[in-house]
Scaffold this motif. Structure first.
Motif, short mmCIF file in Angstrom:
data_model
loop_
_atom_site.label_atom_id
_atom_site.label_comp_id
_atom_site.label_asym_id
_atom_site.label_seq_id
_atom_site.Cartn_x
_atom_site.Cartn_y
_atom_site.Cartn_z
N ILE A 147 0.77 -1.17 0.25
CA ILE A 147 -0.08 -0.09 -0.26
C ILE A 147 0.59 1.19 0.01
O ILE A 147 2.10 1.32 0.87
N ASP A 148 0.44 1.72 -0.57
CA ASP A 148 1.63 3.18 -0.87
C ASP A 148 1.40 4.34 -0.14
O ASP A 148 -0.67 4.41 0.94
N ASP A 149 1.95 5.52 0.81
CA ASP A 149 1.43 6.46 1.30
C ASP A 149 -0.28 7.06 1.11
O ASP A 149 -0.52 6.91 2.14
N GLU A 150 -0.45 7.40 0.14
CA GLU A 150 -1.30 7.94 -0.38
C GLU A 150 -2.85 7.24 -0.41
O GLU A 150 -3.78 7.44 0.83
N HIS A 151 -2.80 5.62 -0.33
CA HIS A 151 -4.03 5.14 0.15
C HIS A 151 -3.88 4.75 1.39
O HIS A 151 -5.25 4.45 2.02
N LEU A 152 -2.94 4.53 2.32
CA LEU A 152 -2.70 4.38 3.36
C LEU A 152 -3.66 5.34 4.22
O LEU A 152 -3.91 5.46 5.27
#
Length: 143
Positions: A89-94
Motif C-alpha cells: 500500500i502506498d502512503d496516499e492509499h494508507l
C-alpha cells in the motif's frame, strides 16, 4: 504511544478488499491486528524481527501493510520466516483508507471492523506491550 493517527477508537475501518503478496484477496472481517510499516522507516526496520511474535495467534488474524515492493516483501518473508499476508500500500492509499500518516502503526479491529485499539509504535518496548495486550484482547474478542 501516539493515538492521534488512524481512525477513531470505536470507529469503523473501510470495507474494502486488498490483495496480498501471493495475489490472495484479503477481506478484513475477523478479529484482526493490522500492522503498518514503511521500508524507509528506521523504527519499522528495527522492529521487523519481532513482528512474528505478535502475529502468532489462533484467535486474532494478522495482516501487515507495507509500502515496499513485491520483491521487498519476498525478501522480508524469506529473512524473517513470516507466514501472514503482506499487502502493498502506498502512503496516499494508507492515509485515504486508514487515516495513517506515521509508521509503524497498528490497529486492532473486531469482527465488525470496529477499531478496538490503535497506536504508533515508537520503540521495541511498545511493540512488546502490544504482544502482552494481545493475550487479553484475544480473550475479550472471543467472548
Amino acid at each position: 504511544m501516539n493515538m492521534e493517527n488512524g481512525p477513531n477508537i470505536g470507529g469503523k475501518i473501510i470495507d474494502k478488499s486488498y490483495f496480498d503478496q501471493n495475489g490472495n484477496e484479503i477481506i478484513i472481517k475477523n478479529n484482526t491486528i493490522l500492522f503498518f510499516i514503511s521500508i524507509y522507516c528506521v523504527r519499522c526496520i528495527q522492529i521487523m524481527p519481532f513482528i512474528k511474535k505478535i502475529s502468532n495467534s489462533k484467535k486474532v488474524d494478522f495482516v501487515l501493510f507495507s509500502n515496499g515492493s513485491h520483491e521487498d516483501h519476498k525478501e522480508m518473508i524469506s529473512r524473517f520466516k513470516w507466514k501472514f499476508p503482506i499487502i502493498a500500500i502506498d502512503d496516499e492509499h494508507l492515509e485515504r483508507d486508514f487515516f495513517i500518516k506515521t509508521h509503524p502503526f497498528f490497529l486492532i479491529v473486531d469482527n465488525f471492523q470496529t477499531v478496538y485499539k490503535k497506536g504508533t509504535i515508537n520503540n521495541l518496548e511498545e511493540l512488546k506491550s502490544i504482544f502482552h495486550q494481545k493475550k487479553g484482547i484475544e480473550m475479550q474478542l472471543s467472548k
